[in-house]
Write an enzyme that holds these catalytic residues in place. Sequence first.
Site, PDB file in Angstrom:
ATOM      1  N   GLY A 125       0.847  -1.185   0.000  1.00 30.39           N
ATOM      2  CA  GLY A 125       0.000   0.000   0.000  1.00 30.39           C
ATOM      3  C   GLY A 125       0.878   1.229   0.000  1.00 30.39           C
ATOM      4  O   GLY A 125       1.775   1.359   0.846  1.00 30.39           O
ATOM      5  N   ALA A 126       0.656   2.143  -0.929  1.00 28.24           N
ATOM      6  CA  ALA A 126       1.534   3.305  -1.067  1.00 28.24           C
ATOM      7  C   ALA A 126       1.583   4.128   0.212  1.00 28.24           C
ATOM      8  O   ALA A 126       2.656   4.557   0.666  1.00 28.24           O
ATOM      9  CB  ALA A 126       1.070   4.174  -2.240  1.00 28.24           C
ATOM     10  N   GLU A 127       0.424   4.375   0.803  1.00 29.07           N
ATOM     11  CA  GLU A 127       0.371   5.248   1.971  1.00 29.07           C
ATOM     12  C   GLU A 127       0.982   4.581   3.205  1.00 29.07           C
ATOM     13  O   GLU A 127       1.720   5.216   3.969  1.00 29.07           O
ATOM     14  CB  GLU A 127      -1.077   5.677   2.251  1.00 29.07           C
ATOM     15  N   SER A 128       0.684   3.299   3.400  1.00 30.54           N
ATOM     16  CA  SER A 128       1.305   2.611   4.536  1.00 30.54           C
ATOM     17  C   SER A 128       2.804   2.450   4.315  1.00 30.54           C
ATOM     18  O   SER A 128       3.583   2.442   5.278  1.00 30.54           O
ATOM     19  CB  SER A 128       0.644   1.253   4.782  1.00 30.54           C
ATOM     20  N   TYR A 150      -6.778  -7.778  -6.570  1.00 31.85           N
ATOM     21  CA  TYR A 150      -8.113  -8.291  -6.253  1.00 31.85           C
ATOM     22  C   TYR A 150      -8.659  -7.393  -5.138  1.00 31.85           C
ATOM     23  O   TYR A 150      -8.632  -7.741  -3.955  1.00 31.85           O
ATOM     24  CB  TYR A 150      -8.034  -9.757  -5.832  1.00 31.85           C
ATOM     25  N   ARG A 151      -9.124  -6.216  -5.560  1.00 25.68           N
ATOM     26  CA  ARG A 151      -9.488  -5.183  -4.592  1.00 25.68           C
ATOM     27  C   ARG A 151     -10.866  -4.576  -4.851  1.00 25.68           C
ATOM     28  O   ARG A 151     -11.307  -3.710  -4.091  1.00 25.68           O
ATOM     29  CB  ARG A 151      -8.438  -4.072  -4.628  1.00 25.68           C
ATOM     30  N   LEU A 199      13.096  11.755 -10.706  1.00 28.47           N
ATOM     31  CA  LEU A 199      13.779  11.435 -11.954  1.00 28.47           C
ATOM     32  C   LEU A 199      14.357  10.021 -11.934  1.00 28.47           C
ATOM     33  O   LEU A 199      15.279   9.717 -12.690  1.00 28.47           O
ATOM     34  CB  LEU A 199      14.897  12.447 -12.207  1.00 28.47           C
ATOM     35  N   LYS A 218      16.556   6.907 -11.220  1.00 27.23           N
ATOM     36  CA  LYS A 218      17.951   6.753 -10.826  1.00 27.23           C
ATOM     37  C   LYS A 218      18.780   8.015 -11.070  1.00 27.23           C
ATOM     38  O   LYS A 218      19.894   8.137 -10.560  1.00 27.23           O
ATOM     39  CB  LYS A 218      18.574   5.566 -11.556  1.00 27.23           C
ATOM     40  N   ASP A 224       7.601   5.615  -2.817  1.00 23.40           N
ATOM     41  CA  ASP A 224       7.066   5.873  -1.481  1.00 23.40           C
ATOM     42  C   ASP A 224       8.196   6.140  -0.497  1.00 23.40           C
ATOM     43  O   ASP A 224       8.102   7.027   0.358  1.00 23.40           O
ATOM     44  CB  ASP A 224       6.239   4.672  -1.014  1.00 23.40           C
TER      45      ASP A 224
END
Length: 328
Positions: A46-49, A117-118, A238, A240, A270
């Site tokens: 999860g991006a936010e977690s 599967y969300r 950007l 690497k 993230d």
Amino acid sequence: MMIEIPNGGCTRSMEVVTFGETMVMFNPDSTGPLRYVHNYNKTIAGAESNVAIALARLGHQVGWFSKLGDDEFGRYIKSVIMGEGVDVSRVVVDESRQTGLVFKERFAHVNPNVYYYRKHSAASNINIEDLDMAYIQLAKILHITGITPALSDVNKKTAYHIMEKAKEKGVLISFDPNIRLKLWRAEEARTTILDMAKQSDIIFPGIDEGELLLGMDDYQEITHSFLEMGNKLVVTKLGKKGCYVASKDEQVYIEGYVVEKPEDTVGAGDGFAAGFLSGLLRNLSLRECGQLANAVGAMATLVRGDMEGFPTMSQVKNFMGIEKYIDR
């Protein structure tokens, strides 16, 4: 530093609060099509977690909330995130919906395929009534991504509400566009993301996102276009090659770290955002914030998994070969 972090003394109970869907991820222990894979490692995605966990490892007070199914997967997610030192006291359990799942498919040293599967998951139905706005409004920074509004109209409405109410209390809004075209049409994504970008203080666009949102592929043009929208700080990723950071008074390019054979690039963005926010909270210069962000993002690619590679502060200092400035 060209952006002021809200202080508020003891009244600011969290340095950063973030919210969004986290799923249980099944990571194969072998390469090839999933029909030939029989064993998986279970972790979370999860991006936010990811941002919350990365910040907690760097020594910050962080809160994350979402909606989880009343199932073993939901309990597993909450346990893992809490175990990383992130406050999960505002997580809501939905007895009528399930927790989302995601599977990775690997082929040698290339980015993995990802299968979600969300649909109709608990986290796709985060309502305004689920929120503790007093908790959110006491944060110094609210970090959100463009994934949450893409999950449902309900989530989009909630995301707008949170941004509006947080800004009323002087909370800085950090926004990562994180565009996922598997979740919504390009035109809807463009309209919504640009609208949310205009309401944000700090934004983390990538070059691909600049092309989709602005029709530009030059990082300086992308950066200055967002500044003209009203963002106080634009941090253009950007890869690497590093990043380009700009406020209305200062612009700086920061060279990245080269990882010859990355294990997994998912989660690097993230980690990058978390590193930069950590620098802001430590009152570092824009260049130092960018260096810290580049380092955390690079270290995330050294390990298989979305969040497993995020470093502690001592680890990132060792990676960067420095000992002094990030102790502020």
